[in-house]
Design a protein around this motif. Structure first.
Motif, PDB file in Angstrom:
ATOM      1  N   ALA A  69    -124.809  21.406  58.846  1.00  0.00           N
ATOM      2  CA  ALA A  69    -123.376  21.163  59.041  1.00  0.00           C
ATOM      3  C   ALA A  69    -122.762  22.218  59.948  1.00  0.00           C
ATOM      4  O   ALA A  69    -121.902  21.920  60.789  1.00  0.00           O
ATOM      5  N   GLY A  70    -123.201  23.475  59.795  1.00  0.00           N
ATOM      6  CA  GLY A  70    -122.665  24.545  60.626  1.00  0.00           C
ATOM      7  C   GLY A  70    -122.959  24.319  62.091  1.00  0.00           C
ATOM      8  O   GLY A  70    -122.085  24.488  62.956  1.00  0.00           O
ATOM      9  N   ALA A  71    -124.193  23.915  62.399  1.00  0.00           N
ATOM     10  CA  ALA A  71    -124.575  23.646  63.788  1.00  0.00           C
ATOM     11  C   ALA A  71    -123.795  22.469  64.351  1.00  0.00           C
ATOM     12  O   ALA A  71    -123.332  22.499  65.500  1.00  0.00           O
ATOM     13  N   LEU A  72    -123.637  21.424  63.555  1.00  0.00           N
ATOM     14  CA  LEU A  72    -122.912  20.242  64.017  1.00  0.00           C
ATOM     15  C   LEU A  72    -121.453  20.575  64.320  1.00  0.00           C
ATOM     16  O   LEU A  72    -120.922  20.181  65.370  1.00  0.00           O
ATOM     17  N   ARG A  73    -120.809  21.317  63.439  1.00  0.00           N
ATOM     18  CA  ARG A  73    -119.409  21.659  63.669  1.00  0.00           C
ATOM     19  C   ARG A  73    -119.258  22.494  64.939  1.00  0.00           C
ATOM     20  O   ARG A  73    -118.331  22.280  65.728  1.00  0.00           O
ATOM     21  N   PHE A  74    -120.159  23.459  65.142  1.00  0.00           N
ATOM     22  CA  PHE A  74    -120.097  24.291  66.343  1.00  0.00           C
ATOM     23  C   PHE A  74    -120.223  23.437  67.594  1.00  0.00           C
ATOM     24  O   PHE A  74    -119.445  23.575  68.547  1.00  0.00           O
ATOM     25  N   LEU A  75    -121.205  22.544  67.633  1.00  0.00           N
ATOM     26  CA  LEU A  75    -121.449  21.757  68.836  1.00  0.00           C
ATOM     27  C   LEU A  75    -120.356  20.723  69.087  1.00  0.00           C
ATOM     28  O   LEU A  75    -120.111  20.346  70.243  1.00  0.00           O
ATOM     29  N   LEU A  76    -119.681  20.249  68.047  1.00  0.00           N
ATOM     30  CA  LEU A  76    -118.571  19.319  68.241  1.00  0.00           C
ATOM     31  C   LEU A  76    -117.295  20.040  68.691  1.00  0.00           C
ATOM     32  O   LEU A  76    -116.469  19.468  69.404  1.00  0.00           O
ATOM     33  N   SER A  77    -117.176  21.286  68.315  1.00  0.00           N
ATOM     34  CA  SER A  77    -115.910  22.001  68.500  1.00  0.00           C
ATOM     35  C   SER A  77    -115.757  22.571  69.902  1.00  0.00           C
ATOM     36  O   SER A  77    -116.689  22.589  70.704  1.00  0.00           O
ATOM     37  N   GLY A  78    -114.561  23.094  70.181  1.00  0.00           N
ATOM     38  CA  GLY A  78    -114.293  23.768  71.438  1.00  0.00           C
ATOM     39  C   GLY A  78    -114.982  25.109  71.555  1.00  0.00           C
ATOM     40  O   GLY A  78    -115.008  25.701  72.647  1.00  0.00           O
ATOM     41  N   ARG A  79    -115.556  25.616  70.478  1.00  0.00           N
ATOM     42  CA  ARG A  79    -116.287  26.882  70.534  1.00  0.00           C
ATOM     43  C   ARG A  79    -117.527  26.762  71.424  1.00  0.00           C
ATOM     44  O   ARG A  79    -118.011  27.758  71.949  1.00  0.00           O
ATOM     45  N   SER A  80    -118.048  25.568  71.587  1.00  0.00           N
ATOM     46  CA  SER A  80    -119.269  25.360  72.372  1.00  0.00           C
ATOM     47  C   SER A  80    -118.962  24.820  73.768  1.00  0.00           C
ATOM     48  O   SER A  80    -119.803  24.165  74.377  1.00  0.00           O
ATOM     49  N   ALA A  81    -117.780  25.106  74.295  1.00  0.00           N
ATOM     50  CA  ALA A  81    -117.328  24.507  75.558  1.00  0.00           C
ATOM     51  C   ALA A  81    -118.319  24.674  76.699  1.00  0.00           C
ATOM     52  O   ALA A  81    -118.478  23.782  77.530  1.00  0.00           O
ATOM     53  N   TYR A  82    -119.010  25.834  76.764  1.00  0.00           N
ATOM     54  CA  TYR A  82    -119.891  26.122  77.893  1.00  0.00           C
ATOM     55  C   TYR A  82    -121.369  26.075  77.488  1.00  0.00           C
ATOM     56  O   TYR A  82    -122.236  26.557  78.202  1.00  0.00           O
ATOM     57  N   VAL A  83    -121.646  25.461  76.340  1.00  0.00           N
ATOM     58  CA  VAL A  83    -123.024  25.241  75.884  1.00  0.00           C
ATOM     59  C   VAL A  83    -123.377  23.796  76.200  1.00  0.00           C
ATOM     60  O   VAL A  83    -122.735  22.875  75.701  1.00  0.00           O
ATOM     61  N   ASP A  84    -124.387  23.588  77.024  1.00  0.00           N
ATOM     62  CA  ASP A  84    -124.700  22.233  77.481  1.00  0.00           C
ATOM     63  C   ASP A  84    -126.199  22.107  77.707  1.00  0.00           C
ATOM     64  O   ASP A  84    -126.839  22.999  78.270  1.00  0.00           O
ATOM     65  N   GLY A  85    -126.783  20.997  77.237  1.00  0.00           N
ATOM     66  CA  GLY A  85    -128.209  20.767  77.407  1.00  0.00           C
ATOM     67  C   GLY A  85    -129.070  21.710  76.585  1.00  0.00           C
ATOM     68  O   GLY A  85    -130.218  21.978  76.949  1.00  0.00           O
ATOM     69  N   GLN A  86    -128.544  22.189  75.464  1.00  0.00           N
ATOM     70  CA  GLN A  86    -129.236  23.187  74.650  1.00  0.00           C
ATOM     71  C   GLN A  86    -129.535  22.653  73.252  1.00  0.00           C
ATOM     72  O   GLN A  86    -129.022  21.607  72.848  1.00  0.00           O
ATOM     73  N   PHE A  87    -130.344  23.428  72.504  1.00  0.00           N
ATOM     74  CA  PHE A  87    -130.777  22.980  71.179  1.00  0.00           C
ATOM     75  C   PHE A  87    -130.623  24.097  70.159  1.00  0.00           C
ATOM     76  O   PHE A  87    -131.044  25.231  70.400  1.00  0.00           O
ATOM     77  N   LEU A  88    -130.015  23.755  69.042  1.00  0.00           N
ATOM     78  CA  LEU A  88    -129.902  24.664  67.908  1.00  0.00           C
ATOM     79  C   LEU A  88    -130.945  24.265  66.878  1.00  0.00           C
ATOM     80  O   LEU A  88    -130.921  23.133  66.373  1.00  0.00           O
ATOM     81  N   THR A  89    -131.857  25.156  66.571  1.00  0.00           N
ATOM     82  CA  THR A  89    -132.880  24.891  65.564  1.00  0.00           C
ATOM     83  C   THR A  89    -132.419  25.394  64.209  1.00  0.00           C
ATOM     84  O   THR A  89    -131.984  26.535  64.078  1.00  0.00           O
ATOM     85  N   VAL A  90    -132.506  24.542  63.208  1.00  0.00           N
ATOM     86  CA  VAL A  90    -132.172  24.917  61.831  1.00  0.00           C
ATOM     87  C   VAL A  90    -133.439  24.723  61.006  1.00  0.00           C
ATOM     88  O   VAL A  90    -133.939  23.605  60.877  1.00  0.00           O
ATOM     89  N   ASP A  91    -133.975  25.827  60.463  1.00  0.00           N
ATOM     90  CA  ASP A  91    -135.267  25.698  59.783  1.00  0.00           C
ATOM     91  C   ASP A  91    -135.322  26.314  58.399  1.00  0.00           C
ATOM     92  O   ASP A  91    -136.385  26.337  57.774  1.00  0.00           O
ATOM     93  N   THR A  92    -134.191  26.836  57.891  1.00  0.00           N
ATOM     94  CA  THR A  92    -134.171  27.335  56.513  1.00  0.00           C
ATOM     95  C   THR A  92    -132.888  26.891  55.829  1.00  0.00           C
ATOM     96  O   THR A  92    -131.926  26.462  56.479  1.00  0.00           O
TER      97      THR A  92
END
Length: 450
Positions: A169-192
């Motif tokens: 949920a944390g990764a999803l909220r970040f990527l949907l929000s304006g906080r990730s404005a300049y993050v593009d074509g990238q991947f957040l791995t969640v493994d724990t």
């Protein structure tokens, strides 16, 4: 910091018409985070019929988002979330991906596309791994196709990770929000399953409340912006920089109501001095951001010993030494966070920067190797790799070179220091506790490297 006059111009009615007629790039004004604003404005389409999709629908509804499983044709969408976590063959990608295709023209300005899938490395089955790796290719290619400031990114889940893990949920909220404005074509791995989600809207706005954060190189530029964003998110700040920057360092510390520590990070006892200051003035230490860095550019054929050694000493050896001191201290033992500044130069290299690229690639290696060391304390260590960011340093680049560098990204513009700071603040937050050992690019999908 230089102004991007071209981007300002093409966002006027006349500039938009002229640039369109000439086939020139049309960078959009990006939607950036504003305290108190909604996560995203408008409906979110959810593609996929999996357990993960059902869970993410519940999460987004709890945030007050308008989630549509079957959006109306022509309806303007703020985002599309595509759950591909059960795809097991490349042929099986067809239906969900073409379902996404039908929605892309409905994605509005500064919209978001987020793919969610399982880690390719988690399967030894050739077909499964091919399908999962294919999703990465789809996401990266789609990011190049997005327009009007919209982005496409992915969330990679470990095979055995349940969708209820806070980091999802944390990764999803970040990527949907304006906080990730300049993050593009990238991947957040969640493994724990580590991490914790805020229990209220106020918690999402100030997730670092009660925590103490050190920011090195905090006197100016990206470092000052990091201090400001961490403070905005609730942290007490220890601003660190060299004695020569003392006046500007004091200004930063005063602005964020923190304390200043004049320190050469290359000194043998830098880590101990940081710990002593934190104990005496704040009583705890939770977050360390290694931002201090220098460049001493020269073609390798003309490189000198002092240019090489100074860059390695500041950019990577200091971080290794300070981290050893931190991990030997009980003060830095309660779910600690370390975030280091890498660079796209450390990923793709850069002419005249063999020393700098070596140091920043070294940061990436250090972070990936230190994951288990922090994990034993329920902590994380990650890196952020900025691309072209509008700073005092890039303002000194010759005009033509600077303009070309700005347009060499899918977003056709340089980022701002706050874009780097927002990503660091996310990685330092409890909701990113499931992500560690990662280097996340903040480059607008700069057209170099992976």
């Amino acid at each position: 910091m230089a102004r991007d006059t071209y981007t300002e111009l093409v966002n006027t009615p006349l500039g938009r018409r002229v640039s369109g007629a000439l086939g020139l790039p049309q960078p959009a004004r990006l939607r950036r985070h504003r305290p108190g604003a909604a996560v995203i404005d408008g409906p979110v389409a959810l593609v996929g019929d999996t357990v993960v999709a059902d869970r993410l629908a519940e999460v987004m509804l709890a945030w007050g988002l308008d989630v549509r499983r079957h959006p109306d044709p022509g309806e303007r969408l703020a985002a599309v979330v595509v759950c591909l976590d059960e795809v097991s063959t490349p042929a099986a990608l067809s239906t969900p991906v073409l379902g996404l295709s039908a929605l892309l023209k409905q994605v509005g300005r500064s919209g978001r596309v987020v793919t969610v899938f399982r880690d390719p490395a988690g399967s030894s089955d050739p077909a499964v791994r091919a399908a999962r790796q294919g999703i990465q290719g789809i996401t990266r290619s789609l990011a190049h196709e997005m327009r009007r400031g919209a982005t496409a990114n992915g969330i990679i889940l470990a095979d055995d990770l349940d969708a209820d893990a806070p980091g999802v949920a944390g990764a999803l909220r970040f990527l949907l929000s304006g906080r990730s404005a300049y993050v593009d074509g990238q991947f957040l791995t969640v493994d724990t399953v580590n991490g914790e989600l805020p229990r209220s809207p106020e918690g999402w706005e100030r997730p670092l409340t009660g925590q103490v954060a050190v920011v090195t190189g905090a006197a100016r530029g990206i470092g000052a912006s990091i201090a400001e964003v961490l403070h905005r998110d609730g942290a007490e700040i220890i601003a660190v920089d060299v004695p020569a920057a003392g006046e500007q360092l004091a200004e930063t510390a005063n602005r964020v109501r923190g304390t200043a520590l004049q320190l050469d990070v290359t000194s043998e006892d830098a880590g101990e001095k940081i710990l002593t200051h934190a104990a005496q003035h704040h009583g705890r230490l939770d977050i360390v951001v290694h931002n201090a860095g220098i460049t001493r550019d020269k073609l390798l054929a003309n490189m000198t010993q002092d240019r090489w050694d100074s860059v390695i000493a500041v950019n990577i050896e200091s971080q290794l030494r300070i981290n050893r001191a931190l991990l030997a201290s009980d003060l830095f033992s309660h779910s600690p966070r370390i975030v280091s500044l890498a660079s796209t130069s450390g990923i793709a290299g850069n002419r005249g920067q063999t020393n700098y690229a070596a140091s920043k690639a070294g940061v990436i290696g250090m972070v990936s190797a230190s994951k288990d060391l922090l994990g034993s304390r329920h902590g994380t260590i990650n890196a952020v790799a900025p691309g072209f960011i509008e700073t005092e340093m890039t303002a000194k680049i010759p005009l033509v070179t600077r303009e070309v560098a700005r347009r060499l990204s899918s977003l056709n513009q340089g980022g701002l220091p706050v874009d780097v700071a927002e990503t660091i603040a996310f990685l330092a937050s409890p909701s990113a506790g499931g992500t560690s050992g990662l280097t996340l690019r903040v480059c607008g999908q700069n057209l170099i490297g992976a």
